[in-house]
Design a protein around this motif. Structure first.
Motif, mmCIF file in Angstrom:
data_model
loop_
_atom_site.group_PDB
_atom_site.id
_atom_site.type_symbol
_atom_site.label_atom_id
_atom_site.label_comp_id
_atom_site.label_asym_id
_atom_site.label_seq_id
_atom_site.Cartn_x
_atom_site.Cartn_y
_atom_site.Cartn_z
ATOM 1 N N ASN A 543 1.036 -1.294 0.087
ATOM 2 C CA ASN A 543 0.150 -0.042 -0.124
ATOM 3 C C ASN A 543 0.999 1.285 0.163
ATOM 4 O OD1 ASN A 543 -2.633 -1.159 -0.118
ATOM 5 N ND2 ASN A 543 -3.019 -1.272 1.948
ATOM 6 N N GLU A 544 1.940 1.448 -0.843
ATOM 7 C CA GLU A 544 2.870 2.548 -0.912
ATOM 8 C C GLU A 544 2.012 3.348 -2.195
ATOM 9 O OE1 GLU A 544 5.635 3.266 0.951
ATOM 10 O OE2 GLU A 544 4.580 1.941 2.142
ATOM 11 N N SER A 545 2.415 4.760 -2.022
ATOM 12 C CA SER A 545 1.941 5.610 -2.956
ATOM 13 C C SER A 545 2.980 5.785 -4.133
ATOM 14 C CB SER A 545 1.493 6.940 -2.376
ATOM 15 O OG SER A 545 0.748 7.598 -3.253
ATOM 16 N N PHE A 546 2.656 5.468 -5.332
ATOM 17 C CA PHE A 546 3.722 5.681 -6.461
ATOM 18 C C PHE A 546 3.183 6.025 -7.632
ATOM 19 C CE2 PHE A 546 5.679 1.815 -4.101
ATOM 20 C CZ PHE A 546 6.895 2.416 -3.816
ATOM 21 N N THR A 547 3.633 6.617 -8.327
ATOM 22 C CA THR A 547 3.361 7.185 -9.595
ATOM 23 C C THR A 547 3.777 6.528 -10.796
ATOM 24 O OG1 THR A 547 5.083 8.955 -9.813
ATOM 25 C CG2 THR A 547 2.962 9.496 -8.854
ATOM 26 N N THR A 548 4.923 5.598 -10.658
ATOM 27 C CA THR A 548 5.491 4.842 -11.795
ATOM 28 C C THR A 548 5.747 3.349 -11.263
ATOM 29 O OG1 THR A 548 7.563 5.432 -11.587
ATOM 30 C CG2 THR A 548 6.412 6.967 -12.679
ATOM 31 N N THR A 549 5.541 2.631 -12.312
ATOM 32 C CA THR A 549 6.085 1.172 -12.029
ATOM 33 C C THR A 549 7.748 1.150 -11.557
ATOM 34 O OG1 THR A 549 6.353 0.624 -14.415
ATOM 35 C CG2 THR A 549 4.304 0.209 -13.224
ATOM 36 N N TYR A 550 8.390 2.016 -12.390
ATOM 37 C CA TYR A 550 9.850 1.985 -11.881
ATOM 38 C C TYR A 550 10.145 2.599 -10.533
ATOM 39 C CZ TYR A 550 14.712 4.019 -12.158
ATOM 40 O OH TYR A 550 15.838 4.501 -11.940
ATOM 41 N N ALA A 551 9.264 3.322 -9.892
ATOM 42 C CA ALA A 551 9.356 3.579 -8.738
ATOM 43 C C ALA A 551 9.222 2.447 -7.697
ATOM 44 C CB ALA A 551 8.287 4.712 -8.214
ATOM 45 N N ILE A 552 8.165 1.668 -8.102
ATOM 46 C CA ILE A 552 7.881 0.350 -7.412
ATOM 47 C C ILE A 552 9.143 -0.428 -7.275
ATOM 48 C CG2 ILE A 552 6.545 -1.662 -7.356
ATOM 49 C CD1 ILE A 552 4.246 -0.255 -8.134
ATOM 50 N N ALA A 553 9.764 -0.766 -8.615
ATOM 51 C CA ALA A 553 10.849 -1.659 -8.733
ATOM 52 C C ALA A 553 12.030 -0.918 -8.106
ATOM 53 C CB ALA A 553 11.226 -1.901 -10.470
ATOM 54 N N GLU A 554 12.243 0.106 -8.142
ATOM 55 C CA GLU A 554 13.358 0.815 -7.289
ATOM 56 C C GLU A 554 13.043 0.425 -5.677
ATOM 57 O OE1 GLU A 554 13.578 5.151 -8.041
ATOM 58 O OE2 GLU A 554 15.598 4.778 -9.016
ATOM 59 N N GLN A 555 11.943 0.555 -4.996
ATOM 60 C CA GLN A 555 11.910 0.459 -3.600
ATOM 61 C C GLN A 555 11.940 -1.135 -3.404
ATOM 62 O OE1 GLN A 555 11.618 1.770 -0.921
ATOM 63 N NE2 GLN A 555 9.537 2.127 -0.297
ATOM 64 N N ALA A 556 11.566 -1.773 -4.427
ATOM 65 C CA ALA A 556 11.419 -3.540 -4.313
ATOM 66 C C ALA A 556 13.334 -3.884 -4.295
ATOM 67 C CB ALA A 556 10.985 -4.236 -5.358
#
Length: 581
Positions: A543-556
């Motif tokens: 449930n994190e707030s992201f605007t791009t899938t790239y940001a999700i991948a960076e966090q992961a």
């Protein structure tokens, strides 16, 4: 008035920065701005003229330095939020003056940090020494700067530049975008770039969007971001995006999200529905007969009264009544309501097409191939023919099969990207789980690829057995997997998968290796080294707030790094307090 010379412009730093927004083609949000430069009115107002003169006078470094400084000063003064894209000549980046001048301390003067800066490198410029240039780019990446390849598609070395640099963004040249909605070749080229971007974790930015048709085609293809005059012209003081543009983006994405996706059950019947003219119940059968004769492709008509659906009539039914010795004389003048079918298949607009297909195929033989009516709020919306229904279902299956991993038969990166985009777009309650095998390479080297494939299949089998069918699982590639599930079930689900994996792994080793708890094999330098047995690491984005899938991948990536530092199989998530700063 005398025209100012280039050297005078340079001496007095008569450069004006302008900013053009780079906008998400998913929701219209602004990712950031490209900083562009303009000279004073006259011969050198155009940036092309400015930089040509700079080359002539060997002042390229000086001009670029002024442009960058002016852009940062203006962005700070205007308090421009988001990412700032700065154009940099690839050979300038290697200049010692640039390396020592463009530091984090320098950026701090303008309230900017490195991860809010993207260096745009044009592919039109030849790089003198590609090996040294790669080292330079890697150095900037290590400092959290991001890299964009500009004008991709405008030169002949673009693919080499992309493969060498491995950029965060690829900016598609405006000539590739121009009339893409009417040019099949450009459409195919950009589509292939979208597939590449999905597989390489790269974000695409389409430059020079000038028409609504171009914008809609780019949204349909799945291009991540766009900029151009149709969105917003470069301005010295940026203004908000027009509501008309935002409405176009919203409506186009709503339509796209209703089209074939990861599962047939995700696609609603409305997405393939066609609205045809309807008939009034009192229309004569003879008039209907003539209309069907004049319009040979019509399967029939829906009969409505004040838009309420009261019956249907098919071409076959009308023909059956009007043929024969007495058909015309008996039925020609009668109203259509006397022969219309009131027991027809009607489905709500949001019914999944797989459910519609099952209901259509369950009809009696005489109605099996009749068209299906679609309603919204219990009123007529349109029809779907059995042919369209079957063709769409088959096409979705074919499209999905093309994007399945051949080893695990799980969705690959194209479908993973689409599912993640859906999460971001719908802002639903979700958790994204990234799976990675620890010590997989030593196992693969020692026991061989066949056993390595069995381990990868084991992870896929465990995921299929534990993740419910309404959720998503995918195979990124190699020993990396992904699952998208409800956030409330993350902890229990991950613990179950880790236990199942740890219980199953010993059977893939020799007994002696299991007893010792490690294997011995050569590392990449040819030196023998001890490695622990296989374990599984799971990183969860909850449930994190992201605007791009790239940001999700960076966090992961950051989470996985933490997780893999712990011994044994582990799960770690953003939900756990204190995981990330």
């Amino acid at each position: 008035m005398k025209e100012l010379s280039f050297l005078q412009i340079l001496k007095d730093k008569m450069i004006t920065p302008v900013f053009q927004p780079i906008v998400s083609l998913r929701d219209g949000s602004i990712l950031g701005y490209e900083a562009l430069s303009r000279g004073p009115k006259g011969k050198f107002e155009s940036p092309v003229a400015l930089f040509e003169a700079a080359n002539t006078h060997d002042k390229l470094w000086k001009l670029e330095q002024i442009c960058r400084t002016k852009a940062l000063e203006a962005a700070n003064e205007l308090q421009i939020a988001g990412t700032l894209f700065l154009n940099v000549n690839p050979n300038i980046m290697q200049d010692p003056k640039f390396k020592t001048g463009f530091t984090k301390a320098y950026l701090k003067n303008y309230d900017y940090v490195a991860d809010n800066i993207v260096f745009e490198i044009t592919e039109k410029e030849a790089v003198d020494n590609i090996a040294d240039f790669r080292k330079t780019v890697d150095n900037y990446k290590a400092q959290a700067y991001r890299i964009a390849i500009d004008d991709a598609g405008a030169g002949y070395s673009g693919l080499n530049m992309i493969s060498d640099v491995r950029p965060h963004f690829i900016k598609l040249d405006m000539q590739l975008i121009r009339n893409i909605d009417r040019d099949a070749t450009k459409h195919s080229l950009v589509k292939s770039m979208c597939d590449f971007a999905s597989m390489s974790n790269t974000l695409l930015i389409a430059e020079g969007i000038e028409t609504e048709g171009e914008l809609l085609k780019l949204i349909d293809l799945g291009v991540h971001y766009g900029q151009g005059y149709f969105i917003k012209r470069p301005l010295a003081n940026p203004t908000p995006l027009d509501e008309a543009f935002l409405t176009i983006v919203k409506n186009a994405n709503t339509k796209r999200n209703n089209m074939p996706g990861v599962r047939i059950s995700d696609v609603t019947i409305q997405s393939i529905c066609t609205r045809l003219p309807t008939l009034h119940p009192k229309t004569s059968i003879n008039d209907v007969h003539k209309m069907l004769r004049d319009k040979a492709t019509l399967p029939g008509y829906c009969i409505t009264h004040h838009n309420d659906l009261v019956g249907v009539i098919t071409r076959h039914q009308v023909h059956a009544k009007m043929s024969g010795q007495y058909g015309y004389s008996l039925y020609a003048k009668r109203p259509i309501k006397q022969i219309m079918n009131t027991s027809f298949l009607a489905v709500a607009h949001n019914t999944p097409i797989d459910e519609v297909a099952k209901r259509a195929m369950a009809r009696t033989v005489d109605q099996l191939y009749d068209f299906i009516t679609v309603t919204k709020d219990q009123q007529y919306l349109g029809i779907v023919t059995v042919k369209d229904l079957l063709e769409t279902t088959i096409q979705i299956e074919i499209d999905n099969a093309k994007h399945l991993n051949p080893l695990t038969e799980l969705p690959g990166n194209v479908l993973i990207e689409r599912e993640l985009e859906s999460c971001l777009h719908n802002q639903r309650d979700y958790a994204v789980l990234y799976f990675d095998l620890d010590n997989f390479k030593p196992f693969n080297d020692l026991y061989g690829f066949e056993k390595g494939d069995l381990i990868i299949k084991l992870v896929a089998t465990i995921m299929k057995a534990t993740v419910s069918k309404e959720h998503f699982i995918g195979h990124i590639g190699g020993d990396d997997f992904i699952a998208i599930v409800n956030s409330h079930e993350v902890d229990d689900l991950c613990q179950m998968m880790l236990t199942m994996f740890d219980d199953a792994v010993p059977q893939f080793y020799h007994e002696e290796d299991v007893r010792r708890g490690f294997v011995t094999t050569k590392n990449r330098h040819g030196i023998e080294e001890q490695y622990p047995l296989l374990t599984l690491s799971i990183a969860g984005i909850v449930n994190e707030s992201f605007t791009t899938t790239y940001a999700i991948a960076e966090q992961a990536t950051a989470l996985k790094k933490l997780c893999k530092q712990r011994p044994g199989s582990n799960f770690i998530s953003t939900h756990h307090a204190g995981v990330l700063s």
